[in-house]
Write an enzyme that holds these catalytic residues in place. Structure first.
Site, PDB file in Angstrom:
ATOM      1  N   CYS A 111      -1.065   7.051  -1.357  1.00  0.00           N
ATOM      2  CA  CYS A 111      -1.266   6.553   0.029  1.00  0.00           C
ATOM      3  C   CYS A 111      -2.853   6.191   0.216  1.00  0.00           C
ATOM      4  O   CYS A 111      -3.073   5.368   0.962  1.00  0.00           O
ATOM      5  CB  CYS A 111      -0.792   7.334   0.992  1.00  0.00           C
ATOM      6  SG  CYS A 111       0.878   7.897   1.123  1.00  0.00           S
ATOM      7  N   HIS A 252      -4.219   5.256   7.217  1.00  0.00           N
ATOM      8  CA  HIS A 252      -2.890   5.090   6.328  1.00  0.00           C
ATOM      9  C   HIS A 252      -1.589   5.863   7.349  1.00  0.00           C
ATOM     10  O   HIS A 252      -1.962   6.813   8.095  1.00  0.00           O
ATOM     11  CB  HIS A 252      -2.894   6.102   5.230  1.00  0.00           C
ATOM     12  CG  HIS A 252      -1.426   6.522   4.865  1.00  0.00           C
ATOM     13  ND1 HIS A 252      -0.441   5.389   4.516  1.00  0.00           N
ATOM     14  CD2 HIS A 252      -0.861   7.666   4.396  1.00  0.00           C
ATOM     15  CE1 HIS A 252       0.698   6.043   3.937  1.00  0.00           C
ATOM     16  NE2 HIS A 252       0.326   7.472   4.125  1.00  0.00           N
ATOM     17  N   ASN A 282       6.179   3.761   6.815  1.00  0.00           N
ATOM     18  CA  ASN A 282       5.068   4.310   6.039  1.00  0.00           C
ATOM     19  C   ASN A 282       5.119   3.316   4.746  1.00  0.00           C
ATOM     20  O   ASN A 282       6.056   3.668   3.985  1.00  0.00           O
ATOM     21  CB  ASN A 282       4.994   5.828   5.841  1.00  0.00           C
ATOM     22  CG  ASN A 282       4.087   5.959   4.767  1.00  0.00           C
ATOM     23  OD1 ASN A 282       3.418   5.438   4.084  1.00  0.00           O
ATOM     24  ND2 ASN A 282       3.880   7.423   4.577  1.00  0.00           N
TER      25      ASN A 282
END
Length: 327
Positions: A111, A252, A282
């Protein structure tokens, strides 16, 4: 020497995976999914691989700057879902985009991939060796999660973001500073353990489900908040800035509840955060550039603004960058 974001774009698949669909599939309550994650739907890519999402975004990114693929000097691909183990996804993109004069490579920081890639790309440009770098950050997360895993299937979606970084004079510099860090204390809390050199592909490894990415620690939420907080405060202090100097934080998109907790920990209003996870999910490496690209398009981010981007990923990798938008 300086580095500027000359153009940026993103690609989000059209197919939506709703909470109602997942609730019926997994035998759980739809309202609970929204309460736990802050996500209403995720985007799923059915029409190709990670490289195809990147190429869709890259064409737009280059067109915005009236730039030919042959003008690209280097391609960096931040991803943990490469098209293949070999060749690299950068090589695949090189072929599909026909960036015949570029070289490139993949970087895997989960990420935090976009921030890591930004650190590498700005260093390459500031070294004087390259005039531009095409930084691509994307993941087809649905390709590496078990669709019946309630911990991961509720969170992840697919998407890509692409940024064209170019050399500019010092007074036009937009990438003020970037910090990248790594803490391997809880190394295996997010992991996909099989099909690598430690546990090679065998008929047995393909039946135990360990080729899928899994959450194996209860500390992911609290650890993620702590790493976010640490690196954001560190980069602000290093550059003698406070939150009053920052217009937006673009994190993020890990989990909306995590971001709300981070805002509370930093004593910053949640409205200062750019959050788009509700309708995208996500998207891992792609989430920061996607959120940035959307905020540029809808006018939230304007010239003269200072923005902090930050990510925390498996490993744990984490990092933050300060951007000052010139135009």
């Amino acid at each position: 020497m300086g580095v500027a974001i000359k153009s940026l774009s993103h690609f989000i698949p059209e197919t939506r995976l709703t909470n109602d669909y997942l609730a019926a599939k997994l035998g759980i309550d739809s309202a609970m999914i929204a309460e736990k994650t802050g996500i209403m739907e995720r985007r799923i890519f059915h029409d190709g691989a990670t490289s195809d999402m990147i190429v869709n975004a890259a064409h737009i990114c280059l067109e915005q700057n009236n730039m030919s693929p042959q003008d690209v000097e280097c391609i960096i691909v931040a991803t943990m879902t490469p098209d293949f183990l070999c060749p690299s996804t950068a090589a695949v993109i090189h072929s599909k985009l026909k960036t015949t004069n570029a070289w490139g490579f993949d970087a895997m920081a989960a990420c935090s991939g976009f921030v890591y890639g930004l650190k590498i790309a700005t260093a390459m440009i500031n070294s004087g060796q390259h005039k531009n770098v095409l930084l691509c950050a994307a993941d087809k997360m649905t390709s590496i999660i078990d669709p019946m895993d309630k911990k991961t299937s509720l969170i992840f979606g697919d998407g890509a973001g692409v940024v064209l970084l170019e050399h500019v004079p010092d007074e036009q510099n937009e990438v003020i500073d970037t910090i990248c860090k790594l803490d391997s204390t809880d190394l295996m809390s997010v992991s996909a353990l099989d099909c690598g050199s430690q546990n090679p592909i065998t008929p047995e490894t393909l039946t135990n489900g360990n080729q899928f990415m899994k959450f194996t620690s209860r500390g992911i939420f609290s650890g993620g908040v702590a790493f976010f907080k640490e690196v954001i405060l560190e980069i602000l202090a290093k550059n003698n800035l406070t939150f009053d100097d920052i217009d937006y934080i673009v994190p993020h998109q890990a989990n909306k509840r995590m971001l709300e907790k981070l805002a509370e920990e930093l004593n910053v209003c949640i409205s200062k955060f750019i959050i788009n996870i509700e309708h995208i999910g996500n998207t891992n490496s792609g989430s920061i550039p996607i959120a940035l690209s959307e905020a540029f398009l809808d006018g939230r981010i304007q010239p003269g603004m200072k923005v902090v981007v930050a990510g925390v990923g498996a490993g744990f990798t984490y990092g933050a960058s300060i951007l000052e938008i010139k135009k």
